[in-house]
Design an enzyme around this catalytic site. Structure first.
Site, short mmCIF file in Angstrom:
data_model
loop_
_atom_site.label_atom_id
_atom_site.label_comp_id
_atom_site.label_asym_id
_atom_site.label_seq_id
_atom_site.Cartn_x
_atom_site.Cartn_y
_atom_site.Cartn_z
N GLY A 1 47.75 1.00 -10.20
CA GLY A 1 49.09 1.56 -10.14
C GLY A 1 49.07 2.81 -9.30
N GLY B 1 43.56 2.17 -13.14
CA GLY B 1 43.00 3.48 -13.45
C GLY B 1 42.28 4.16 -12.31
N CYS C 1 66.16 23.31 -21.66
CA CYS C 1 66.04 24.33 -22.70
C CYS C 1 64.79 24.13 -23.53
CB CYS C 1 67.30 24.35 -23.55
SG CYS C 1 68.71 24.81 -22.56
N TYR D 1 54.29 7.54 -12.07
CA TYR D 1 54.66 8.12 -13.35
C TYR D 1 55.56 9.35 -13.18
CZ TYR D 1 50.92 4.92 -14.45
OH TYR D 1 50.16 3.79 -14.52
N1 LLP Z 1 46.71 -1.69 -16.58
C1 LLP Z 1 46.98 -1.31 -17.84
C2 LLP Z 1 46.72 -2.23 -18.94
C3 LLP Z 1 47.49 -0.02 -18.08
O1 LLP Z 1 47.74 0.37 -19.32
C4 LLP Z 1 47.72 0.85 -16.98
C5 LLP Z 1 48.27 2.18 -17.18
C6 LLP Z 1 47.44 0.39 -15.68
C7 LLP Z 1 46.92 -0.89 -15.52
C8 LLP Z 1 47.66 1.22 -14.45
O2 LLP Z 1 46.95 2.41 -14.46
P1 LLP Z 1 46.88 3.26 -13.12
O3 LLP Z 1 46.14 2.45 -12.12
O4 LLP Z 1 48.28 3.53 -12.68
O5 LLP Z 1 46.18 4.53 -13.48
N2 LLP Z 1 51.71 8.19 -17.66
C9 LLP Z 1 50.30 8.44 -17.42
C10 LLP Z 1 49.52 7.21 -17.17
C11 LLP Z 1 49.65 6.17 -18.24
C12 LLP Z 1 48.94 4.93 -17.81
C13 LLP Z 1 49.28 3.81 -18.69
N3 LLP Z 1 48.62 2.61 -18.34
C14 LLP Z 1 50.17 9.43 -16.27
O6 LLP Z 1 51.18 9.91 -15.77
O7 LLP Z 1 49.06 9.78 -15.87
#
Ligand code: LLP
Length: 437
Positions: free
Chosen positions: A279, A240, A358, A387
């Site tokens: 991520g 996150g 569309c 993403y």
């Molecule tokens: N760990 C868990 C348990 C997660 O659910 C997630 C993301 C991460 C790590 C990695 O999060 P990051 O570091 O990438 O922020 N599609 C959305 C984000 C959904 C995230 C889902 N879980 C977007 O485009 O912002």
């Protein structure tokens, strides 16, 4: 920080002029910078070095095998959420004991695959799931390790309600009170050893404070569990960490680390392991989506730039109202953007950058001030590495884009563009399932 920069009005990724890549592979195409991916990983590892964490890259953010392999070479483990992602981690040569497996709906087939592969931890989301995994492990005569996903009930103040996860009313994990009962009930299972605590408060989180509060709550729980006689060998604080959708939007890794490391240091010093699941902070700014203007159109008082990509390739603006900086990759040198964000410079005009799908919701930016655009102009959509491609669909039977990985002055096609044949392939030979009598 990233390695996309303008030089004399032309956009480069590392040393590669992106117009040349577009000429070769066409558009739309996702372009990634290896130097950016590596720098992000290294800086994060450096900031958290006192904890010597296992950095489990969140595969879901950008899952291209070449990218997974280069992060594995840097020392990364992986955070996976499906059987498909387990297979990706394996294909990228990742040490499976450094893989953590989350997700609220793991199927039996996926659980069996994870057991076969010997993953590090199952991140457990519910009692029913724990019992199922334990039963499958017992039936196979194996043992696995589990981390309980807790909800510290902290408002992470994420950019969008759809990406908030750490609050009590969430489908993910269990609240702290329930976590105590969870350990009391399942803490001594011999086939699924419950020996770690996991959390993920949301994403992206642009402030350090929610991590501090959540980590304090998690540590308090860990101390209580230890006092109750449970052996806790690891704490996984999730992902996150932010990305720069706009210039300097997110705190530096050292800012997060300065506050979080001291909270976890005693646990580490007592022999515990720390895991992180970043991520987007690694992948978002490492990728752009390159598109071409198909047509310009006036509609009432509005101007539309209709491009060859849209919500089917980058869903984030439609789904989360998220901001992605957009700029032509070839401009006069006095039009080089001074920063990434909502710019208001002389000579810019508001444009809706929309796709071919569309749906009225198919847009990449609304009323965005851009230099004058013409058919054939190529545009870069920034911070599309996370993403982006992974959430792309075939809606309207559109093939998904190619992916190119840049390394210095080299550009490699790391995923070819989907073909029309591939789109139709799974449907060309119908098979009987049930034959009526
Ligand atoms: N760990 C868990 C348990 C997660 O659910 C997630 C993301 C991460 C790590 C990695 O999060 P990051 O570091 O990438 O922020 N599609 C959305 C984000 C959904 C995230 C889902 N879980 C977007 O485009 O912002």
């Amino acid at each position: 920080m990233d390695h996309f920069h303008f030089d004399d009005g032309r956009l480069y990724c590392e040393q590669v002029d992106l117009e040349r890549v577009a000429d070769r592979v066409g558009t739309p195409v996702f372009i990634y910078s290896r130097a950016t991916l590596e720098a992000h990983y290294d800086r994060l590892a450096e900031a958290f070095a006192p904890l010597d964490p296992v950095i489990c890259y969140a595969v879901k953010s950008c899952d291209n095998l070449s990218i997974l392999a280069l992060l594995r070479n840097r020392g990364a483990g992986m955070d996976v959420v499906s059987g498909g992602e387990i297979l990706r981690a394996r294909a990228a040569g990742v040490d499976m004991s450094r893989v953590v497996y989350a997700g609220v709906g793991k199927t039996d087939v996926e659980i069996e695959l994870a057991l076969d592969e010997g993953i590090g931890y199952f991140n457990i989301e519910s009692e029913a799931e724990f019992e199922n995994i334990a039963a499958i492990a017992a039936a196979r005569g194996t043992t696995a390790r589990a981390a309980l996903r807790i909800n510290p009930d902290i408002d992470p103040r994420t950019a969008h309600a759809k990406t908030t996860t750490g609050k009590k009313e969430s489908k993910f994990g269990v609240d702290i009170e329930r976590a105590r009962r969870f350990f009391a009930t399942y803490g001594h299972n011999e086939h699924l050893r419950l020996c770690a605590v996991h959390m993920h408060i949301g994403s992206p989180v642009y402030e350090v404070e929610p991590y501090v509060n959540a980590t304090e709550r998690a540590m308090q729980l860990v101390r209580e569990l230890q006092e109750a006689g449970h052996h806790i060998e690891a704490i996984d604080i999730g992902g996150g960490f932010g990305a720069d959708y706009q210039t300097d939007q997110t705190p530096a890794y050292t800012e997060y680390a300065r506050r979080i490391v001291p909270l976890l240091q005693p646990f580490k010093d007592a022999g515990g392991r720390i895991l992180l699941e970043p991520g987007r902070t690694i992948s978002a700014n490492a990728g752009i989506l390159l598109t071409s203007v198909q047509y310009m159109k006036e509609g009432g008082a509005k101007t539309f730039a209709i491009v060859d990509t849209g919500m089917h390739h980058l869903l984030r603006p439609t789904l989360y109202e998220s901001f992605h900086f957009i700029w032509p990759i070839h401009v006069s040198p006095d039009m080089v953007p001074p920063a990434r964000g909502e710019l208001d410079l002389p000579g810019l005009h508001p444009v809706d950058v929309v796709g071919p799908i569309c749906e009225t919701g198919d847009y990449l930016a609304l009323q965005r001030k851009l230099p004058p655009l013409h058919r054939g102009d190529r545009l870069a959509i920034f911070a599309a590495g996370a993403y982006g491609r992974v959430m792309a669909s075939n809606y309207n039977s559109m093939p998904r884009p190619a992916e190119v990985l840049i390394h210095g002055s080299e550009a490699m096609l790391v995923r070819r563009r989907e073909t029309w044949d591939e789109l139709l392939g799974a449907e060309t030979n119908p098979q009987p399932v049930l034959l009526g009598t």
